[in-house]
Write an enzyme that holds these catalytic residues in place. Structure first.
Site, PDB file in Angstrom:
ATOM      1  CD  GLU A  39     -21.453   8.574 -17.889  1.00  0.00           C
ATOM      2  OE1 GLU A  39     -20.601   8.946 -17.060  1.00  0.00           O
ATOM      3  OE2 GLU A  39     -22.581   8.154 -17.571  1.00  0.00           O
ATOM      4  CB  CYS A  96     -22.309  12.118 -15.202  1.00  0.00           C
ATOM      5  SG  CYS A  96     -22.571  12.239 -13.431  1.00  0.00           S
ATOM      6  NE  ARG A 117     -21.345   5.297 -15.446  1.00  0.00           N
ATOM      7  CZ  ARG A 117     -21.147   4.374 -14.489  1.00  0.00           C
ATOM      8  NH1 ARG A 117     -20.929   3.113 -14.796  1.00  0.00           N
ATOM      9  NH2 ARG A 117     -21.215   4.695 -13.229  1.00  0.00           N
TER      10      ARG A 117
END
Ligand SMILES: Cc1cc2nc3c(=O)[nH]c(=O)nc-3n(C[C@H](O)[C@H](O)[C@H](O)COP(=O)(O)OP(=O)(O)OC[C@H]3O[C@@H](n4cnc5c(N)ncnc54)[C@H](O)[C@@H]3O)c2cc1C
Length: 316
Positions: free
Chosen positions: A310, A239, A182
């Protein structure tokens, strides 16, 4: 406060309707929360983007580039900066070098990731199906190294074009780009993304010629699976936390901690997918942050694991 009357007039005279002042970011993020951006600009062409960025850099004005706003949480107080959205420019997709086993596809940073996926399917090209259902743009997808369990941008990236500090366009091959989980961590040997604020203009992807029906069938299955597992009908940023490790899913441990359905104000841990924080009733950024802190604390107490967001938190 960087914006005086003179600068405001300059922006209006050059960009007209493409520039807004004190624009609520709740209108431009998938979470549907966020206070005002002092300046919100949507350049309509590459030349306009160039002009805006040179002016910003010359005047040492704080700025932030926005893709689709699908991985952002803008705080309620807003942002005293110029937020540049690429939603109205850099939207071209084209086929480049074509070989027997590889086809290069070029896409502007403002192209929606789903448009690139559809383009690949339409042209019978394999490689992009992993990104089906990931909202946002190619620019944001690269910065986040967006992906799922079956692939990520880094797996298909061929090269990236960025806007250099002096307004020049630099093209960097994928072999010089180091992408992590990520995130694009740095561009090896050329540019350190933590030092130089990178503006991605375009990227090229290495895809493979394939069977149209097979790619389409696979796409259908991937989309159906996502719809079943994710609360895609409610505002969120996907998420919220990174998976703590390759074999530890954040969703699983949040679920095991019994936190599905936990609420703070208008924010809730999705009962469908424990790693989604959803905005169920006019949540504020403060609600979401308080809920995420509660989740972090409870997970840490129970499993001794510190969850890391995230989602990018945008603040003053
Ligand atoms: C329902 C839902 C499902 C999701 N599912 C997934 C998933 O499966 N996998 C996944 O990885 N993510 C997922 N996400 C998160 C998000 O969609 C991705 O991270 C996406 O790639 C972000 O793209 P964006 O254009 O919206 O970027 P933004 O959120 O606008 O920005 C993200 C970051 O990229 C930077 N950025 C954007 N464009 C540029 C540019 N041109 N130049 C320089 N910097 C730029 C921004 O400054 C910011 O730091 C999901 C989100 C939602 C709402």
């Amino acid at each position: 406060m960087f914006l005086d009357t003179y600068k405001k007039e300059w922006l209006l005279s050059r960009f007209g309707e493409a520039v807004k002042f004190d624009e609520p970011m709740s209108m431009h993020t998938s979470f549907r929360v966020g206070g005002p951006a002092k300046v919100f600009a949507r350049p309509e062409s590459f030349d306009d983007l160039l002009l805006l960025v040179s002016w910003i850099r010359e005047n040492k004005i704080p700025y932030f580039v926005l893709g689709g706003g699908t991985n952002l949480l803008v705080k309620d107080k807003g942002v005293d900066a110029v937020l540049i959205s690429l939603g109205d420019c850099l939207k071209k997709i084209s086929i480049g070098e074509t070989g027997k086993s590889r086809v290069i596809v070029n896409a502007g940073a403002g192209v929606e990731t789903r448009s690139l996926c559809s383009f690949a399917i339409k042209n019978s090209l394999e490689g992009m199906n992993f990104a089906l259902g990931i909202p946002g743009t190619i620019g944001g997808g690269i910065v986040m190294n967006a992906g799922t369990a079956i692939g990520s941008i880094a797996h298909v990236l061929h090269g990236v074009s960025i806007l250099g500090q002096r307004g020049e366009v630099k093209t960097i091959p994928a072999k010089d780009i180091k992408s992590g989980y990520r995130g694009l961590t740095f561009l090896r040997g050329r540019i350190d993304s933590s030092v130089e604020k990178i503006i991605i203009l375009a990227a090229s992807f290495s895809l493979a010629p394939g069977n149209h029906a097979k790619i389409k069938d696979e796409a259908g299955m991937i989309i159906a699976r996502r719809k079943k597992k994710q609360p895609t009908d409610l505002p969120s940023a996907g998420c919220f936390f990174k998976n703590p490790g390759p074999d530890t899913s954040a969703a699983r441990i949040i679920d095991q901690a019994g936190l599905k359905g936990l609420k703070k104000g208008g924010a809730m841990v999705s009962p469908k997918h424990a790693n989604f924080i959803i905005n169920i009733n006019n949540a504020s950024a403060a609600d979401i942050l308080a809920l995420s802190k509660d989740v972090q604390d409870r997970v840490e107490n129970r499993f001794n694991i510190k969850l890391v967001p995230e989602v990018i938190i945008v603040e003053e």
